[in-house]
Design an enzyme around this catalytic site. Structure first.
Site, PDB file in Angstrom:
ATOM      1  N   GLU A  21      -3.416   0.042   8.258  1.00  0.00           N
ATOM      2  CA  GLU A  21      -2.225   0.446   9.016  1.00  0.00           C
ATOM      3  C   GLU A  21      -2.319  -0.108  10.423  1.00  0.00           C
ATOM      4  OE1 GLU A  21      -1.227   4.646   9.188  1.00  0.00           O
ATOM      5  OE2 GLU A  21      -1.751   4.890   7.073  1.00  0.00           O
ATOM      6  N   TYR A  30      -4.140   1.649  15.754  1.00  0.00           N
ATOM      7  CA  TYR A  30      -2.892   1.588  16.518  1.00  0.00           C
ATOM      8  C   TYR A  30      -3.138   1.223  17.985  1.00  0.00           C
ATOM      9  CZ  TYR A  30      -0.503   3.503  12.490  1.00  0.00           C
ATOM     10  OH  TYR A  30       0.028   3.660  11.230  1.00  0.00           O
ATOM     11  N   ARG A  81       0.868  -1.184   0.000  1.00  0.00           N
ATOM     12  CA  ARG A  81       0.000   0.000   0.000  1.00  0.00           C
ATOM     13  C   ARG A  81       0.902   1.230   0.000  1.00  0.00           C
ATOM     14  NH1 ARG A  81      -2.535   3.084   4.771  1.00  0.00           N
ATOM     15  NH2 ARG A  81      -3.814   4.575   3.624  1.00  0.00           N
ATOM     16  N   HIS A 129      -2.836  10.911   0.566  1.00  0.00           N
ATOM     17  CA  HIS A 129      -2.273  10.759   1.908  1.00  0.00           C
ATOM     18  C   HIS A 129      -1.679  12.111   2.308  1.00  0.00           C
ATOM     19  CE1 HIS A 129      -0.923   7.457   4.853  1.00  0.00           C
ATOM     20  NE2 HIS A 129      -0.598   8.606   5.429  1.00  0.00           N
ATOM     21  N   GLU A 187      -7.464   8.711   6.213  1.00  0.00           N
ATOM     22  CA  GLU A 187      -7.734   9.350   7.501  1.00  0.00           C
ATOM     23  C   GLU A 187      -8.265  10.772   7.383  1.00  0.00           C
ATOM     24  OE1 GLU A 187      -4.371   8.968  10.076  1.00  0.00           O
ATOM     25  OE2 GLU A 187      -4.562   6.806  10.201  1.00  0.00           O
ATOM     26  N   ASN A 198      -7.194   1.980   9.975  1.00  0.00           N
ATOM     27  CA  ASN A 198      -5.878   2.255  10.538  1.00  0.00           C
ATOM     28  C   ASN A 198      -6.038   2.202  12.051  1.00  0.00           C
ATOM     29  OD1 ASN A 198      -5.257   2.739   7.895  1.00  0.00           O
ATOM     30  ND2 ASN A 198      -4.768   4.907   8.147  1.00  0.00           N
TER      31      ASN A 198
END
Ligand code: BGC
Length: 451
Positions: A356, A302, A75, A119, A164, A300
Site C-alpha cells: 500500500e 505512506y 490486491r 483486512h 497491519e 504499507n
C-alpha cells in the site's frame, strides 16, 4: 527516467469491508466492523460499510477499471464472515461463489489476484468468543486459510495473511478507535498481538501445505525514519529510530512482528514492560514460529519521520513550518519509499512488495465533468522515483500496489477521505476514473520509464 526491474508488478489494492457493501447479501455474517460502524459515535457522520462501493454487485466494473489501467495485479481481501458466517464451521457457498467469479474474471483479464485473508473484518461470532484476545481465533483463522487454500488451489498463488497487525491491535484493542473498540492495557494488547501472530503462522503453514507453489506474505506497517542528509551518521540515526521499540509506542513498529517471524526472537531493545511480556510468550506461538517466516514481506508505507544524529544520539527532526501534507493531514515524505524498503530489506533479507502507498485528496468533479487530481499524480511520481532509487541501491522490491483502486470507506473517517485512483459517486454508485488513473495506466504500461 526511473528504472524498475522488467518483472516489476504494477497493481492497485482494496479491502473487503471498505468496498464490497452487500453487508446482508448472499448469507454474509456480521463482522466487528458492522457492529462498530453501527454504534453511534464511532464513525464520522454515522457512516457504515453497508453499501460502500457496492463491489459485491459491481465487481465486473472494478475488473474493467484494473484492465483499463494495464495493471497486472489486484490486491483485495476476502471477507471472512462472507465465506464463514460464524467464523468457523460451515462454509457459505454463495460467499465463495462471489470470490470465484472475481478471481476467474481477474485471471481471464490477465490480472494476478493477490489475496489478503484478513483486512480487519473479524466475524462478530468470533469476537463474541473473545476475538483476538483468544488463541481459538488464531486456530479458526488457520482453518479458514486451509479451506481457502484448498478452494483456490491452482488459481491463486499470492497470499497475504494479515493486514497491519499494528492497526488490528494498536487501534482495535489499544486506542479503541477501530473495531472492536477496546482499550486494553499493554499486557492485554500483547496477548492479542501474540494471537494475531499465531494466526499468521498457522495460516502460512496451511497455505504451504496445500500447495508448495503458494507465496505467502503479510502486510506490515509501522514507523519508518529517513535521514535528513546522506551523512552516514544520520543514516545510522534513522535506522536506529526506525527499529526502536519503546513501551509507549510499540504497536506501530515493523520489528515487533517481523523480528520474531524472520529472526526468531522478539526485538532486543524493547522497553521493560514489553520485555516482561516476552518472558511469558505463549508456547503455542513459539512452536508455530517455525512455520511463520514469510516468503515475502508486504510494506504499507505512506510517510516517514525525519531523523538525524545529534551529539547525544539519534533524534527525530521537527518538520519545517508549513510542511506538505495530504488531505487527511499525513506528511508527504517521498523518501520513505527509498529508505523503508532499504532498512527492512537489509534487516530481514526477504523480497518485498509495497502493498500500500497513496494519499487522500479533496477530489471533486470539475466543471468539465472530470476529476483533476494533480496532487495524486505529483505525490505518486515523487514516491515512485524514490522507490526506484531504493531498488537501484539494493532493495529487492518486486511490486507496487497503489492504495486504492477506488475511493472507499475509510474506517472511522467514513467516506470523507478519498484515496482512489477512481472517483466514487456514492449516490449513483458510479465509478469515474480520475486523471491519476489515466496517468497510472501509462506508468504501468511502460514499467515506470515515464517517471
Ligand atoms: C489500511 C487501509 C486504509 C489506508 C489509509 C492502511 O492503514 O490498510 O485499509 O484505508 O491505510 O488509511
Amino acid at each position: 527516467m526511473a528504472h524498475f526491474p522488467e518483472t516489476f508488478v504494477w497493481g492497485a489494492a482494496s479491502a473487503a469491508y471498505q468496498i464490497e457493501g452487500g453487508a446482508r447479501d448472499g448469507g454474509r455474517g456480521p463482522s466487528i466492523w458492522d457492529t462498530f460502524s453501527h454504534t453511534p459515535g464511532n464513525v464520522a457522520r454515522g457512516e457504515t460499510g453497508d453499501v460502500a462501493c457496492d463491489s459485491y454487485h459491481r465487481w465486473q466494473e472494478d475488473v474493467g477499471l484494473l484492465r483499463s489501467m494495464h495493471l497486472s495485479a489486484y490486491r483485495f481481501s476476502i471477507s471472512w464472515p462472507r465465506v464463514l458466517p460464524d467464523g468457523d464451521g460451515d462454509w457459505n457457498p454463495d460467499g465463495l461463489a462471489y470470490y470465484d467469479r472475481l478471481v476467474d474474471a481477474l485471471r481471464a483479464a490477465g490480472i494476478e489476484p493477490y489475496i489478503t485473508l484478513y483486512h480487519w473484518d473479524l466475524p462478530q461470532a468470533l469476537e463474541d468468543r473473545g476475538g483476538w484476545q483468544s488463541a481459538d481465533t488464531a486456530r479458526a483463522f488457520g482453518r479458514y486459510a486451509a479451506g481457502l487454500a484448498a478452494h483456490f488451489r491452482g488459481r491463486v498463488t499470492h497470499w497475504f495473511t494479515i493486514n497491519e497487525i499494528a492497526c488490528i491491535v494498536g487501534m482495535g484493542y489499544g486506542r479503541g478507535n477501530h473495531a472492536p473498540g477496546l482499550r486494553l492495557p499493554l499486557e492485554g494488547q500483547f496477548r492479542c498481538w501474540q494471537n494475531v501472530m499465531l494466526a499468521h503462522c498457522l495460516a502460512e503453514q496451511a497455505l504451504h501445505e496445500a500447495d508448495p507453489a503458494n507465496i505467502v506474505g503479510l502486510a506490515s506497517t509501522g514507523r519508518i525514519c529517513h535521514p535528513v542528509t546522506e551523512d552516514p551518521a544520520d543514516l545510522q540515526a534513522a535506522r536506529r529510530l526506525t527499529f526502536a521499540c519503546p513501551d509507549e509506542d510499540w504497536t506501530f513498529t515493523h520489528q515487533m512482528l517481523l523480528d520474531p517471524l524472520c529472526l526468531g526472537h522478539w526485538p532486543q531493545d524493547a522497553g521493560p514492560r514489553l520485555r516482561a511480556c516476552f518472558a511469558r510468550t505463549d508456547p503455542a506461538l513459539t512452536r508455530a514460529l517455525a512455520f511463520g517466516k514469510p516468503d515475502v514481506i508486504g510494506l504499507n508505507i505512506y510517510n516517514s519521520v525525519p531523523a538525524r544524529m545529534e551529539a547525544d544520539g539519534p533524534a527525530f527532526v521537527r518538520r519545517p513550518t508549513g510542511w506538505p501534507r495530504t488531505a487527511i493531514g499525513w506528511p508527504i515524505e517521498p523518501s520513505s519509499l527509498r529508505w523503508g524498503p532499504r532498512f527492512i530489506g537489509e534487516r530481514y533479507g526477504l523480497p518485498l512488495y509495497i502493498t500500500e502507498n497513496g494519499l487522500s485528496c479533496n477530489d471533486k468533479i470539475y466543471l468539465d465533468g472530470q476529476v483533476h487530481d494533480a496532487d495524486r499524480i505529483d505525490f505518486t511520481t515523487r514516491y515512485l522515483r524514490e522507490l526506484a532509487r531504493g531498488i537501484a541501491e539494493g532493495a529487492d522490491v518486486r511490486g507496487y500496489f497503489h492504495w486504492s483502486l477506488i475511493d472507499n470507506f475509510e474506517w472511522y473517517s467514513g467516506y470523507s477521505e478519498r484515496f482512489g485512483l477512481v472517483y466514487m459517486d456514492y449516490a449513483a454508485g458510479q465509478r469515474l476514473p480520475k486523471d491519476s488513473a489515466r496517468w497510472y495506466a501509462r506508468v504501468a504500461a511502460d514499467n515506470g520509464r515515464c517517471l
